[in-house]
Design a protein around this motif. Structure first.
Motif, mmCIF file in Angstrom:
data_model
loop_
_atom_site.group_PDB
_atom_site.id
_atom_site.type_symbol
_atom_site.label_atom_id
_atom_site.label_comp_id
_atom_site.label_asym_id
_atom_site.label_seq_id
_atom_site.Cartn_x
_atom_site.Cartn_y
_atom_site.Cartn_z
ATOM 1 N N PRO A 76 -78.856 63.023 3.536
ATOM 2 C CA PRO A 76 -80.146 64.389 3.590
ATOM 3 C C PRO A 76 -81.367 63.234 4.118
ATOM 4 O O PRO A 76 -81.545 62.069 3.669
ATOM 5 C CB PRO A 76 -80.304 65.004 2.372
ATOM 6 C CG PRO A 76 -79.323 64.038 1.679
ATOM 7 C CD PRO A 76 -78.286 63.173 2.397
ATOM 8 N N ILE A 77 -82.184 63.700 4.969
ATOM 9 C CA ILE A 77 -83.448 63.127 5.416
ATOM 10 C C ILE A 77 -84.080 62.612 4.292
ATOM 11 O O ILE A 77 -84.713 61.463 4.328
ATOM 12 C CB ILE A 77 -83.951 64.059 6.381
ATOM 13 C CG1 ILE A 77 -83.601 64.195 7.542
ATOM 14 C CG2 ILE A 77 -85.463 63.566 6.459
ATOM 15 C CD1 ILE A 77 -83.544 62.906 8.480
ATOM 16 N N HIS A 78 -84.352 63.610 3.266
ATOM 17 C CA HIS A 78 -85.125 62.999 2.143
ATOM 18 C C HIS A 78 -84.548 62.335 1.098
ATOM 19 O O HIS A 78 -84.884 62.167 0.105
ATOM 20 C CB HIS A 78 -86.017 64.316 1.686
ATOM 21 C CG HIS A 78 -86.460 64.950 2.801
ATOM 22 N ND1 HIS A 78 -87.761 64.544 3.536
ATOM 23 C CD2 HIS A 78 -86.660 66.139 3.579
ATOM 24 C CE1 HIS A 78 -88.126 65.097 4.567
ATOM 25 N NE2 HIS A 78 -87.412 66.243 4.431
ATOM 26 N N ARG A 79 -83.155 61.847 1.146
ATOM 27 C CA ARG A 79 -82.307 61.178 0.650
ATOM 28 C C ARG A 79 -81.770 61.695 -0.622
ATOM 29 O O ARG A 79 -81.155 60.803 -1.483
ATOM 30 C CB ARG A 79 -82.958 59.820 0.284
ATOM 31 C CG ARG A 79 -83.744 59.052 1.237
ATOM 32 C CD ARG A 79 -82.900 58.890 2.702
ATOM 33 N NE ARG A 79 -81.775 58.005 2.561
ATOM 34 C CZ ARG A 79 -80.687 58.147 3.007
ATOM 35 N NH1 ARG A 79 -80.325 59.472 3.665
ATOM 36 N NH2 ARG A 79 -79.726 57.239 3.002
ATOM 37 N N LEU A 80 -82.220 62.837 -1.237
ATOM 38 C CA LEU A 80 -81.596 63.328 -2.773
ATOM 39 C C LEU A 80 -80.601 64.297 -2.426
ATOM 40 O O LEU A 80 -80.378 64.937 -1.660
ATOM 41 C CB LEU A 80 -82.673 64.054 -3.299
ATOM 42 C CG LEU A 80 -82.446 64.829 -4.712
ATOM 43 C CD1 LEU A 80 -82.165 63.595 -5.474
ATOM 44 C CD2 LEU A 80 -83.330 65.734 -5.064
ATOM 45 N N LEU A 81 -79.116 63.547 -2.873
ATOM 46 C CA LEU A 81 -77.951 64.575 -2.797
ATOM 47 C C LEU A 81 -77.927 65.600 -3.715
ATOM 48 O O LEU A 81 -78.568 65.484 -4.961
ATOM 49 C CB LEU A 81 -76.548 63.444 -3.128
ATOM 50 C CG LEU A 81 -76.579 62.316 -2.228
ATOM 51 C CD1 LEU A 81 -75.690 61.430 -2.766
ATOM 52 C CD2 LEU A 81 -76.475 62.717 -0.654
ATOM 53 N N ILE A 82 -77.330 66.592 -3.364
ATOM 54 C CA ILE A 82 -77.240 67.775 -4.477
ATOM 55 C C ILE A 82 -75.779 67.695 -4.980
ATOM 56 O O ILE A 82 -75.384 68.718 -5.757
ATOM 57 C CB ILE A 82 -77.289 68.980 -3.672
ATOM 58 C CG1 ILE A 82 -76.336 69.224 -2.519
ATOM 59 C CG2 ILE A 82 -78.769 69.273 -3.022
ATOM 60 C CD1 ILE A 82 -76.394 70.679 -1.859
ATOM 61 N N SER A 83 -74.984 66.608 -4.959
ATOM 62 C CA SER A 83 -73.831 66.397 -5.571
ATOM 63 C C SER A 83 -73.832 65.927 -7.035
ATOM 64 O O SER A 83 -74.704 64.721 -7.040
ATOM 65 C CB SER A 83 -72.726 65.465 -4.699
ATOM 66 O OG SER A 83 -73.533 64.574 -4.401
ATOM 67 N N LEU A 84 -73.397 66.309 -8.079
ATOM 68 C CA LEU A 84 -73.549 66.171 -9.287
ATOM 69 C C LEU A 84 -72.766 64.583 -9.508
ATOM 70 O O LEU A 84 -71.847 64.166 -8.969
ATOM 71 C CB LEU A 84 -72.742 67.103 -10.229
ATOM 72 C CG LEU A 84 -73.502 68.237 -10.363
ATOM 73 C CD1 LEU A 84 -72.441 69.395 -11.286
ATOM 74 C CD2 LEU A 84 -74.797 68.009 -11.003
ATOM 75 N N ASN A 85 -73.472 63.983 -10.549
ATOM 76 C CA ASN A 85 -72.748 62.557 -10.999
ATOM 77 C C ASN A 85 -72.719 62.341 -12.409
ATOM 78 O O ASN A 85 -73.480 61.872 -12.986
ATOM 79 C CB ASN A 85 -73.698 61.455 -10.424
ATOM 80 C CG ASN A 85 -73.409 59.981 -10.568
ATOM 81 O OD1 ASN A 85 -72.163 59.795 -10.303
ATOM 82 N ND2 ASN A 85 -74.473 59.319 -11.105
ATOM 83 N N LYS A 86 -71.788 63.230 -12.938
ATOM 84 C CA LYS A 86 -71.724 63.419 -14.552
ATOM 85 C C LYS A 86 -70.915 62.135 -14.898
ATOM 86 O O LYS A 86 -69.821 62.187 -14.678
ATOM 87 C CB LYS A 86 -71.172 64.753 -14.705
ATOM 88 C CG LYS A 86 -71.488 65.029 -16.307
ATOM 89 C CD LYS A 86 -70.881 66.454 -16.496
ATOM 90 C CE LYS A 86 -70.913 66.635 -18.205
ATOM 91 N NZ LYS A 86 -72.599 66.417 -18.575
#
Length: 894
Positions: A76-86
């Motif tokens: 994504p352009i603004h570099r923040l993923l929305i996929s969890l990293n638990k």
């Protein structure tokens, strides 16, 4: 693995257009050709290279860019993923931990690649972390990946040799598209590998031949897997003024360029919310303009429910349980909107559309117009359907200015410019513009749902009743005479103008005067000009690489959008194979059309499992069995082994957990052969089969008794019924709305000629799962095997439901008391077809069903609440399967 290498190729100038006599030069043949070295392409390549105890296949991965996972270098352009990293869980089981690692691929531990959970402590990682991980994962594939190589054309052709029994093959034309860069694990491109061959050939010809365009290299592939995702941004070309929009893909990682700007964002997905979140740090104001989602749950409901739909709230993943809906991590704009910080969220309905016009030289003026006021004809007359959405030609819309009084000095410059255009013959009434008198709200039929809802809360039955009451109040009393607001408002007018005039050179001056005056003439949230308008309209498939015949079969609605949101995906079957194109498959996000808005197949944590299922499907078509374990049920210990495997999978399995409702563990029963004509019951346990493949047409399931389990959300899961996992006991498991296991057993059938004779309470139903889901939901799906638990619990409750959560869920099912619930539960040991919902698999109606009660930790270890009911259900299913084969009994511990 012996990989077939390309034997001939050339360097290609991709800017050149095809010329007669440039037939592709066939280089080599592979069993599987994968297009794209993104997460899905790498995952499939990993299985093709290493297998699951099966013979590896010859394969190649064509990647247009210079590195694997290149999409995540930019998006994504603004570099923040929305996929969890638990990173940490109570269970240390690797399989269970993969339920909560949404970014890593399968098999990384076997090739020494650290998972994403070991690379960052961020709950929502930066895209650079994922990009680096994918490059590391790709290194194990070595020269299987051909970087800098573009597939330019895919042609489906029958085998040229009559005696050749290989499947229909594909011809792939490939070309070098980038100069080679150094890789740690150097991977030759088609051109590099064989460039010397071309130069030798060229030097042996005359100068005229040497100057001809080189022939494109070609590869023969028995099967092709497209794993390119959805790489094409939607540009909204049908929108009036779409050329003024800046694309999401054109933005920079930070919003610094928008310092002190007024910005409009068109879109309502996570990209739009992500962009708003970043730009808010710099802008004067952000306006999020979007089409309101259809919320069918509210259709035909109360005014209050209709108002919620009219508000155009986003589809929130926390309500829908679909990870592609709006995630809370991107929802910052709602704070600044609802806490009065000047940002705006504005929705328009399904019969409206946005309009963008250049104004004041560098600004953008925005309206929302009725779609019936847009088209290619005279917009001040009723439009025909073909005029509203013309196949070709320029569309325009009518926009409104006002309301204002004609003697208002603010409107004077507008009226002066309009008069000048009239005199010059450039603006004709009923052609380029029109006047519209204000229509008081009391005469519009009460169509404003938001207003109707508010009036209902005040005790008014209609707008007319309120307006009559309010008007009377204003006129009552000597001191208020003549202050009837509604009569004064009725004197105002609107100027409606065609964008054809406003966007023309002659109309530019009028457009500018409107832009200056509009903020003072209207309360329209769009009345202020914007510095920038950004489109975030989503992505769609790349179909141009396929020949026209394939396009017509696999992408029938890709251009016209008649398939709705699903039209952006290729049309594929349950084997992930293109519609009526044997040998063409889709993996990763491109295959999400099968479970769009239902499960997680559009995301790494989902499609890593559907990609493994695709690999197993390819092996199945080659005659290899689906991986599994066979257990001969000859003694109690064997039954225990089956039960323990089932229980372990329910508690740990990540595939069915992430691909809920789409991947199922399946146990199919058969009888072992015996010289004396007897035999024992054989149970074969197979993991993660796509539910669409579990049909009576499948050779493994033709007439076998079958047990299927999946994870499911309850049918009532939604914003009006939040889950309450663990709030009630197992006797109400069928009322669970949170994620929970559901098991179904289907009787076998007897084969008689070409017909299927179906066993008791089962049908050989070849209808699609879509048809099954359209059948009305029954009151409650019966719990089958709790005869010991039911009477004590019923007595303890004294005929009343134990808690509010149970009462709420039972109410949804149409059951008001414990007595009525257990009356339904205990009526029959096995449900009748009328009492059992159709299964999610296309096997007809199950003869036995069982649900395990929802649990917030998805941990089912209680002997009384989970294990014993499950063991009882499994024993009943096994005995029923044994009876199908004439086996008297099977030792169990039930």
């Amino acid at each position: 693995l012996l990989l077939l290498t390309l034997s001939s190729s050339i360097s290609i100038d991709v800017a050149a257009s095809p010329v007669e006599g440039t037939e592709p030069k066939v280089a080599s043949r592979f069993d599987v050709c994968i297009i794209g070295a993104g997460p899905a392409g790498l995952q499939l390549g990993h299985f093709l290279q290493r297998g699951e105890g099966l013979m590896p296949k010859s394969f190649v991965i064509f990647e247009q860019q210079q590195s694997a996972g290149s999409f995540f270098e930019r998006f994504p352009i603004h570099r923040l993923l929305i996929s969890l990293n638990k990173r940490n869980t109570r269970s240390k089981s690797h399989e269970f931990r993969m339920r909560h690692d949404w970014n890593s691929l399968l098999g990384g531990e076997t090739i020494g690649v650290a998972p994403v959970t070991n690379r960052t402590t961020d709950l929502y990682p930066k895209a650079d972390v994922l990009s680096g991980y994918l490059k590391d994962f790709a290194s194990s594939l070595g020269k299987h990946i051909r970087y800098g190589t573009q597939v330019t054309n895919i042609v489906h052709r029958e085998s040229e040799e009559a005696a050749d029994e290989r499947p229909p093959a594909f011809l792939l034309e490939v070309a070098d598209v980038h100069p080679k860069k150094n890789h740690e694990e150097k991977s030759a491109t088609v051109g590099e590998e064989l460039q010397s061959t071309y130069h030798e050939e060229a030097s042996s010809t005359n100068s005229g031949e040497a100057c001809r365009m080189p022939k494109p290299a070609a590869v023969i592939c028995n099967r092709v897997v497209s794993a390119t995702g959805l790489p094409i941004p939607k540009k909204g070309s049908e929108i009036v003024g779409s050329d003024l929009l800046t694309g999401y893909e054109e933005l920079k990682p930070t919003g610094e360029a928008f310092e002190d700007k007024a910005v409009l964002i068109l879109g309502f997905g996570n990209a739009a919310h992500e962009t708003a979140r970043e730009l808010q740090k710099y802008t004067q104001a952000v306006t999020l303009l979007h089409r309101k989602p259809l919320v069918s749950a509210f259709a035909g409901g109360s005014l209050e429910q209709q108002a919620q739909e009219a508000a155009g709230l986003p589809r929130l993943s926390l309500f829908t349980h679909y990870p592609g809906d709006i995630r809370t991590v991107t929802m910052q704009v709602y704070d600044t909107y609802l806490l009065k910080a000047l940002d705006v969220k504005l929705g328009y309905d399904q019969h409206e559309e946005p309009v963008f016009l250049r104004c004041l030289e560098t600004k953008i003026c925005v309206w929302v117009s009725k779609s019936t006021s847009c088209g290619a004809g005279n917009l001040f007359k009723p439009q025909e359907a073909e005029e509203i959405r013309p196949a070709e030609g320029t569309r325009h819309c009518v926009v409104e200015v006002g309301p204002f009084f004609k003697d208002d000095p603010v409107a004077a410059p507008i009226l002066a410019k309009l008069e000048t255009l009239q005199v010059a013959g450039k603006a004709r009434q009923s052609h380029e513009f029109q006047w519209r008198s204000n229509t008081p709200m009391r005469s519009n039929g009460g169509s404003n749902v938001a207003v109707s809802s508010r009036l209902a809360r005040l005790g008014y039955s209609s707008m007319q009743e309120y307006l009559a009451d309010r008007g009377g109040e204003l006129e009552a009393g000597e001191n208020r005479k003549g202050l009837n607001y509604f009569e004064a408002f009725g004197e105002a007018v609107y100027l409606t103008v065609s964008t054809a005039l406003l966007s023309s050179e002659e109309g530019a001056a009028l457009m500018d005067e409107i832009a200056k005056a509009r903020p003072k003439l209207s309360q329209d949230p769009l009345r202020h000009p914007f510095d920038t308008a950004i489109r975030c309209l989503g992505w769609t498939s790349e179909k141009g690489v396929f020949e026209e015949q394939i396009q017509s079969l696999v992408f029938p609605n890709h251009s016209n959008g008649r398939g709705g949101e699903r039209s952006k995906y290729p049309l594929i079957d349950a084997r992930y194979q293109g519609h009526n194109v044997a040998g063409l498959y889709f993996a990763g996000a491109a295959a999400h059309g099968l479970d769009y808005r239902r499960s997680a197949g559009g995301f790494i944590h989902g499609f890593r499992y559907t990609t493994r299922a695709l690999y197993r499907t390819l092996m199945l078509e080659d005659g290899d069995p689906w991986p599994g374990e066979s257990i001969v049920l000859v003694k109690e210990e064997c039954f225990d082994a089956l039960f323990e495997r089932l229980l372990r999978r329910i508690n740990e399995a990540a595939g069915p957990y992430q691909m809920f409702g789409e991947l199922a563990d399946v146990v199919h029963f058969s009888r072992t052969s015996s010289d004396n004509g007897g035999g024992s019951l054989l149970a074969r346990y197979e993991e993660e089969r796509p539910v669409g493949q579990v049909t009576r047409q499948d050779r493994d399931f033709r007439c076998a008794p079958i047990l299927v389990w999946t994870f499911q959300y309850g049918k009532t899961f939604g914003p009006l019924d939040l889950p309450s996992p663990g709030a009630f006991g197992p006797e109400f498991a069928e009322l669970s709305t949170f994620l929970h296991p559901r098991l179904e057993f289907f009787d076998g059938c007897k084969l008689s000629g070409a017909d299927l004779e179906v066993g008791e309470a089962s049908t050989a139903d070849s209808k699609s799962r879509k048809q099954h889901k359209d059948v009305a939901e029954p009151k409650v799906q019966l719990l089958q095997h709790l005869p010991v638990l039911q009477p004590p619990l019923a007595a303890a409750f004294g005929g009343k439901l134990a808690d509010s959560a149970t009462a709420a869920h039972a109410s949804v099912a149409g059951l008001g008391t414990t007595d009525s619930v257990f009356s339904e539960l205990g009526r029959l040991r096995h449900p009748t077809p009328a009492q059992t919902q159709y299964s999610s698999v296309a096997l007809g109606r199950p003869s036995l069903t069982h649900a395990i009660v929802e649990d917030v930790f998805t941990d089912w270890q209680s002997e009384a609440s989970h294990k014993e009911p499950l063991r009882s259900f499994l024993a009943a299913a096994v005995q029923r399967a044994a009876a199908h084969f004439g086996i008297a009994t099977v030792p169990t511990r039930s």
